[in-house]
Design a protein around this motif. Structure first.
Motif, PDB file in Angstrom:
ATOM      1  N   ILE A  73       0.634  -1.027   0.012  1.00  0.00           N
ATOM      2  CA  ILE A  73       0.070  -0.261   0.019  1.00  0.00           C
ATOM      3  C   ILE A  73       0.781   1.206   0.079  1.00  0.00           C
ATOM      4  O   ILE A  73       1.895   1.381   0.882  1.00  0.00           O
ATOM      5  N   CYS A  74       0.496   2.138  -0.967  1.00  0.00           N
ATOM      6  CA  CYS A  74       1.217   3.443  -0.685  1.00  0.00           C
ATOM      7  C   CYS A  74       1.253   4.315   0.431  1.00  0.00           C
ATOM      8  O   CYS A  74       0.089   4.403   1.064  1.00  0.00           O
ATOM      9  N   LYS A  75       2.156   4.714   0.826  1.00  0.00           N
ATOM     10  CA  LYS A  75       2.152   5.882   2.121  1.00  0.00           C
ATOM     11  C   LYS A  75       1.437   7.010   1.670  1.00  0.00           C
ATOM     12  O   LYS A  75       1.089   7.376   0.610  1.00  0.00           O
ATOM     13  N   ILE A  76       1.242   7.685   2.824  1.00  0.00           N
ATOM     14  CA  ILE A  76       0.336   8.878   2.670  1.00  0.00           C
ATOM     15  C   ILE A  76       0.935   9.894   1.586  1.00  0.00           C
ATOM     16  O   ILE A  76       0.114  10.471   0.876  1.00  0.00           O
ATOM     17  N   LYS A  77       2.253   9.978   1.782  1.00  0.00           N
ATOM     18  CA  LYS A  77       2.810  11.027   0.942  1.00  0.00           C
ATOM     19  C   LYS A  77       2.767  10.549  -0.471  1.00  0.00           C
ATOM     20  O   LYS A  77       2.610  11.467  -1.321  1.00  0.00           O
ATOM     21  N   GLU A  78       3.014   9.310  -0.945  1.00  0.00           N
ATOM     22  CA  GLU A  78       2.850   8.876  -2.060  1.00  0.00           C
ATOM     23  C   GLU A  78       1.424   9.249  -2.667  1.00  0.00           C
ATOM     24  O   GLU A  78       1.251   9.712  -3.852  1.00  0.00           O
ATOM     25  N   GLU A  79       0.497   8.696  -1.847  1.00  0.00           N
ATOM     26  CA  GLU A  79      -0.894   8.890  -2.259  1.00  0.00           C
ATOM     27  C   GLU A  79      -1.149  10.437  -2.441  1.00  0.00           C
ATOM     28  O   GLU A  79      -1.809  10.666  -3.739  1.00  0.00           O
ATOM     29  N   ASN A  80      -0.819  11.293  -1.861  1.00  0.00           N
ATOM     30  CA  ASN A  80      -0.895  12.739  -2.024  1.00  0.00           C
ATOM     31  C   ASN A  80      -0.383  13.192  -3.395  1.00  0.00           C
ATOM     32  O   ASN A  80      -0.898  13.997  -4.079  1.00  0.00           O
ATOM     33  N   PRO A 109       1.145   2.604 -10.365  1.00  0.00           N
ATOM     34  CA  PRO A 109       0.212   2.149  -9.204  1.00  0.00           C
ATOM     35  C   PRO A 109      -1.154   1.940  -9.527  1.00  0.00           C
ATOM     36  O   PRO A 109      -1.769   2.342 -10.580  1.00  0.00           O
ATOM     37  N   LEU A 110      -1.625   1.196  -8.915  1.00  0.00           N
ATOM     38  CA  LEU A 110      -2.925   0.604  -9.054  1.00  0.00           C
ATOM     39  C   LEU A 110      -4.026   0.773  -7.873  1.00  0.00           C
ATOM     40  O   LEU A 110      -3.370   1.648  -6.706  1.00  0.00           O
ATOM     41  N   ILE A 119       1.184  -0.399  -5.063  1.00  0.00           N
ATOM     42  CA  ILE A 119       2.295  -0.805  -5.907  1.00  0.00           C
ATOM     43  C   ILE A 119       2.449  -2.515  -6.053  1.00  0.00           C
ATOM     44  O   ILE A 119       2.482  -2.965  -5.117  1.00  0.00           O
ATOM     45  N   SER A 120       2.169  -2.773  -7.260  1.00  0.00           N
ATOM     46  CA  SER A 120       2.230  -4.496  -7.496  1.00  0.00           C
ATOM     47  C   SER A 120       3.821  -4.938  -7.206  1.00  0.00           C
ATOM     48  O   SER A 120       4.695  -4.331  -7.725  1.00  0.00           O
ATOM     49  N   LYS A 121       3.768  -5.922  -6.403  1.00  0.00           N
ATOM     50  CA  LYS A 121       5.217  -6.570  -6.259  1.00  0.00           C
ATOM     51  C   LYS A 121       5.283  -7.914  -7.210  1.00  0.00           C
ATOM     52  O   LYS A 121       6.067  -8.482  -7.335  1.00  0.00           O
ATOM     53  N   TYR A 143      -6.009   5.254 -12.827  1.00  0.00           N
ATOM     54  CA  TYR A 143      -6.944   6.607 -13.135  1.00  0.00           C
ATOM     55  C   TYR A 143      -8.240   6.309 -12.554  1.00  0.00           C
ATOM     56  O   TYR A 143      -9.123   6.874 -12.247  1.00  0.00           O
ATOM     57  N   HIS A 144      -8.836   4.961 -12.710  1.00  0.00           N
ATOM     58  CA  HIS A 144     -10.309   4.756 -12.215  1.00  0.00           C
ATOM     59  C   HIS A 144     -10.468   3.212 -12.193  1.00  0.00           C
ATOM     60  O   HIS A 144      -9.437   2.334 -12.087  1.00  0.00           O
ATOM     61  N   GLU A 145     -11.688   2.882 -11.985  1.00  0.00           N
ATOM     62  CA  GLU A 145     -12.097   1.674 -11.410  1.00  0.00           C
ATOM     63  C   GLU A 145     -13.076   0.984 -12.650  1.00  0.00           C
ATOM     64  O   GLU A 145     -14.304   1.387 -12.888  1.00  0.00           O
ATOM     65  N   VAL A 146     -12.657   0.055 -13.445  1.00  0.00           N
ATOM     66  CA  VAL A 146     -13.471  -0.441 -14.775  1.00  0.00           C
ATOM     67  C   VAL A 146     -14.059  -1.809 -14.293  1.00  0.00           C
ATOM     68  O   VAL A 146     -14.431  -2.734 -15.178  1.00  0.00           O
ATOM     69  N   TYR A 147     -13.536  -2.429 -13.058  1.00  0.00           N
ATOM     70  CA  TYR A 147     -13.921  -3.883 -12.811  1.00  0.00           C
ATOM     71  C   TYR A 147     -15.261  -4.072 -11.966  1.00  0.00           C
ATOM     72  O   TYR A 147     -15.664  -5.164 -11.514  1.00  0.00           O
ATOM     73  N   SER A 148     -16.151  -3.026 -11.695  1.00  0.00           N
ATOM     74  CA  SER A 148     -17.293  -2.908 -11.150  1.00  0.00           C
ATOM     75  C   SER A 148     -18.271  -3.647 -12.166  1.00  0.00           C
ATOM     76  O   SER A 148     -18.344  -3.636 -13.200  1.00  0.00           O
ATOM     77  N   TYR A 149     -19.390  -4.333 -11.565  1.00  0.00           N
ATOM     78  CA  TYR A 149     -20.350  -5.041 -12.492  1.00  0.00           C
ATOM     79  C   TYR A 149     -21.801  -4.967 -11.961  1.00  0.00           C
ATOM     80  O   TYR A 149     -22.205  -4.680 -10.957  1.00  0.00           O
TER      81      TYR A 149
END
Length: 312
Positions: free
Chosen positions: A41-48, A105-106, A114-116, A300-306
């Motif tokens: 999970i990205c840190k707060i600074k990264e997310e901002n 990032p996702l 960040i995917s590992k 950018y967004h979430e395309v996997y909702s159904y």
């Protein structure tokens, strides 16, 4: 700096899909166990920093706007996949769309991650599609994908259910060429047709006991979806599945969601679709079986909702 690594398991996917744990285990437990999906999970600074960057891009209108004018872009995009498919001696991995980017990032569960694991999004998508398709299309004879693009989803279906009929519909010729080559080289019962969401072909009929689906395709038509829904209502498939980016599922009071919604609006992506389906349900035209936000998506967004719905 120490980063905690997380890993998705059956329990994680059951929560994400809102699926029964034992059913999920039965439908694709082996696939989940054999797929290593690790992330941090990205840190707060990264997310901002990510949110600030995305806001700047949206404000400067850095992204192309969807609509009829982008037909040539999709023609060129699927042409790339067509060339790669032929050059690779018809390797199905060459059908993965170029916009699935492993280096960014996702979005997952309300955080940027960040995917590992290499090809994280594609592997996640494969598990999701395997579960969804197996659960909802098992007893369907004919399956139609509208806006099928490179055919990457149809090939997964054809591997899951070898004896069904598949129809791939898209508005550009390169898509039809790819599907014809898939059918020829793999022996699957796949038929390609030209179909334009903006001008549905009412001469093309859907067979009895059929299911239709879209996957990240309706986003390209903004608010111009009524004609397509009218076409579907007239043809009366047994089941309808839309895996899309739905504006209605974002929380405008949440900065993480607000920047995705801002991106949607800048690109003129699908707008008001779920609300329109709910109006049809209120009029007893359709029945909505399920709406689910997966809380997973690209940078950018979430395309996997159904949404799963049927005609009454």
């Amino acid at each position: 700096m120490h980063f905690v690594t997380n890993k998705l398991d059956v329990k994680s996917f059951a929560k994400c899909f809102e699926a029964d744990f034992n059913e999920l285990l039965e439908l694709c437990g082996d696939l989940i166990y054999n797929t290593n999906l690790e992330y941090r999970i990205c840190k707060i600074k990264e997310e901002n920093e990510i949110i600030a960057s995305l806001n700047d891009k949206c404000d400067s209108k850095a992204f192309s706007v969807s609509g009829k004018n982008r037909k040539s872009d999709w023609l060129n995009g699927w042409d790339e996949n067509l060339k790669d498919f032929v050059d690779s001696n018809y390797n199905l991995n060459a059908l993965i769309p170029k916009y699935i980017n492993d280096d960014r990032p996702l979005r997952f569960d309300g955080n940027y991650i960040i995917s590992k694991t290499k090809y994280f999004e594609q592997k996640f998508s494969t598990i999701f599609r395997t579960w969804l398709f197996t659960k909802y299309f098992k007893n369907i004879d004919n399956i139609y994908e509208f806006g099928c693009g490179s055919g990457v989803h149809i090939t997964l279906l054809a591997r899951l259910f070898k004896n069904k009929k598949y129809f791939g519909l898209d508005w550009v010729e390169s898509s039809q060429k790819i599907l014809s080559l898939i059918a020829k080289n793999y022996g699957w019962n796949i038929t390609a047709h030209k179909f334009d969401f903006f001008d549905p072909d009412y001469n093309f009929s859907i067979l009895p006991n059929s299911g239709i689906y879209t996957f990240g395709a309706l986003e390209q038509i903004g608010s111009d979806y009524v004609k397509f829904i009218d076409y579907i209502l007239q043809n009366k498939p047994k089941l309808c599945v839309n895996i899309e980016c739905f504006n209605e599922l974002y929380d405008e009071n949440n900065e993480f969601d607000l920047v995705a919604l801002k991106y949607h609006k800048q690109r003129n992506y699908l707008n008001g679709y779920l609300d329109y389906l709910k109006q049809l349900q209120d009029k007893s035209v359709i029945n909505i079986k399920k709406i689910k936000r997966l809380n997973f998506g690209s940078l950018y967004h979430e395309v996997y909702s159904y949404v799963i719905w049927e005609i009454i």
